[in-house]
Design a protein around this motif. Structure first.
Motif, PDB file in Angstrom:
ATOM      1  N   GLU A 166       0.791  -1.231   0.000  1.00  0.00           N
ATOM      2  CA  GLU A 166       0.000   0.000   0.000  1.00  0.00           C
ATOM      3  C   GLU A 166       0.827   1.288   0.000  1.00  0.00           C
ATOM      4  O   GLU A 166       0.503   2.227  -0.730  1.00  0.00           O
ATOM      5  N   PRO A 167       1.907   1.396   0.807  1.00  0.00           N
ATOM      6  CA  PRO A 167       2.643   2.674   0.821  1.00  0.00           C
ATOM      7  C   PRO A 167       3.223   3.062  -0.531  1.00  0.00           C
ATOM      8  O   PRO A 167       3.272   4.246  -0.881  1.00  0.00           O
ATOM      9  N   SER A 168       3.672   2.093  -1.323  1.00  0.00           N
ATOM     10  CA  SER A 168       4.315   2.402  -2.610  1.00  0.00           C
ATOM     11  C   SER A 168       3.411   2.184  -3.808  1.00  0.00           C
ATOM     12  O   SER A 168       3.655   2.720  -4.889  1.00  0.00           O
ATOM     13  N   GLY A 169       2.369   1.346  -3.630  1.00  0.00           N
ATOM     14  CA  GLY A 169       1.509   0.999  -4.754  1.00  0.00           C
ATOM     15  C   GLY A 169       2.033  -0.150  -5.590  1.00  0.00           C
ATOM     16  O   GLY A 169       1.436  -0.516  -6.608  1.00  0.00           O
ATOM     17  N   ARG A 170       3.149  -0.780  -5.181  1.00  0.00           N
ATOM     18  CA  ARG A 170       3.678  -1.920  -5.941  1.00  0.00           C
ATOM     19  C   ARG A 170       2.696  -3.083  -5.882  1.00  0.00           C
ATOM     20  O   ARG A 170       2.162  -3.398  -4.819  1.00  0.00           O
ATOM     21  N   VAL A 171       2.496  -3.694  -7.061  1.00  0.00           N
ATOM     22  CA  VAL A 171       1.505  -4.772  -7.175  1.00  0.00           C
ATOM     23  C   VAL A 171       2.209  -6.076  -7.524  1.00  0.00           C
ATOM     24  O   VAL A 171       3.087  -6.122  -8.392  1.00  0.00           O
ATOM     25  N   TYR A 172       1.797  -7.129  -6.858  1.00  0.00           N
ATOM     26  CA  TYR A 172       2.321  -8.468  -7.118  1.00  0.00           C
ATOM     27  C   TYR A 172       1.163  -9.392  -7.462  1.00  0.00           C
ATOM     28  O   TYR A 172       0.001  -9.110  -7.177  1.00  0.00           O
ATOM     29  N   ASN A 173       1.509 -10.520  -8.070  1.00  0.00           N
ATOM     30  CA  ASN A 173       0.498 -11.533  -8.336  1.00  0.00           C
ATOM     31  C   ASN A 173       1.133 -12.902  -8.145  1.00  0.00           C
ATOM     32  O   ASN A 173       2.203 -13.171  -8.709  1.00  0.00           O
ATOM     33  N   THR A 174       0.481 -13.737  -7.369  1.00  0.00           N
ATOM     34  CA  THR A 174       1.044 -15.051  -7.052  1.00  0.00           C
ATOM     35  C   THR A 174       1.144 -15.947  -8.273  1.00  0.00           C
ATOM     36  O   THR A 174       1.873 -16.940  -8.263  1.00  0.00           O
ATOM     37  N   SER A 175       0.434 -15.593  -9.350  1.00  0.00           N
ATOM     38  CA  SER A 175       0.444 -16.428 -10.553  1.00  0.00           C
ATOM     39  C   SER A 175       1.601 -16.099 -11.500  1.00  0.00           C
ATOM     40  O   SER A 175       2.202 -16.998 -12.082  1.00  0.00           O
TER      41      SER A 175
END
Length: 254
Positions: A166-175
């Protein structure tokens, strides 16, 4: 890659289909293309305390939705500021002059859009209904509407695996873009969270609403002859098809 005429584009697709990703890729490939976010335009007017911004802010604070007339004036003012409305040509809708930054008063007249390739843009966030599309056509007719299609089951799996710092907006996806340490940001090591909108129940409701509103909008642009459908299981599969459709219409071939 140079364009031969102005491209006025909207991308239509279910939440999570990758409209933002495709927009970024189009902007990177075609330097003459720019993005106009109606949300950003609205926030800018509120911040600058324009008359339109003050009017919209009052509506938002009362829990309402900004009306179509105000949104159209915001869009037309933005296009005019960028020099993308041809003020030398005859105006439409009424005999009144194009309004300045206040955007209030009489129903405005609109100059036709420039056909110069430098006046090319992707419009994000508007229109969402056939009524909005019809009135937008009077200001700046969209000449390419792209329906991005990915099976809903694939999107649901993608959404379920999405985690955010949330603080940086970095998005990950487990797939396909998993963090190095499960549940933690690669840079700071802080915990990742799932956005409320990404919960299965919430997303399913958003999807239902999208299906209700998108069909009439797609039909509007199909009747105009500017709708194309691009389908794929992933963003990487969709992108080359999208480039091909775009280039057929707007790229200057040597």
């Amino acid at each position: 890659m140079r364009l031969k005429r102005a491209a006025r584009v909207i991308l239509i697709g279910a939440p999570g289909v990758g409209k933002g990703t495709q927009t970024e890729r189009l902007l990177a490939r075609f330097p003459q293309l720019q993005s106009i976010s109606t949300g950003d335009v609205l926030r800018s007017n509120v911040k600058r305390r324009t008359a339109l911004g003050i009017k919209a802010e009052g509506v938002i604070k009362s829990g309402g939705l900004v009306d179509d007339s105000t949104m159209l004036r915001l869009i037309s003012n933005e296009l005019r500021t960028r020099g993308w409305l041809d003020s030398s040509a005859p105006m439409t809708l009424s005999a009144s002059p194009i309004h300045s930054d206040d955007g209030l008063g009489q129903e405005p007249a609109y100059a036709p859009p420039s056909e110069d390739p430098s006046a090319s843009f992707i419009l994000d966030g508007y229109p969402r209904t056939p009524g909005q599309a019809t009135t937008l056509d009077q200001i700046v007719p969209i000449n390419l509407a792209v329906s991005l299609v990915t099976p809903f089951s694939v999107i649901l799996d993608r959404i379920a695996g999405r985690w955010v710092h949330e603080p940086s907006g970095r998005v990950y996806n487990t797939s396909f873009h998993a963090p190095k340490v499960a549940g933690h940001d690669d840079v700071t090591g802080e915990p990742l969270v799932q956005r409320p909108d990404d919960k299965h129940e919430v997303y399913s409701e958003r999807l239902r609403k999208f299906q209700e509103t998108s069909e009439p909008l797609l039909e509007h642009y199909a009747k105009k002859g500017v709708l194309v459908e691009v389908e794929g299981l992933s963003s990487d599969e969709i992108t080359p098809k999208l480039f091909e459709e775009f280039e057929k219409r707007f790229v200057q071939r040597s």
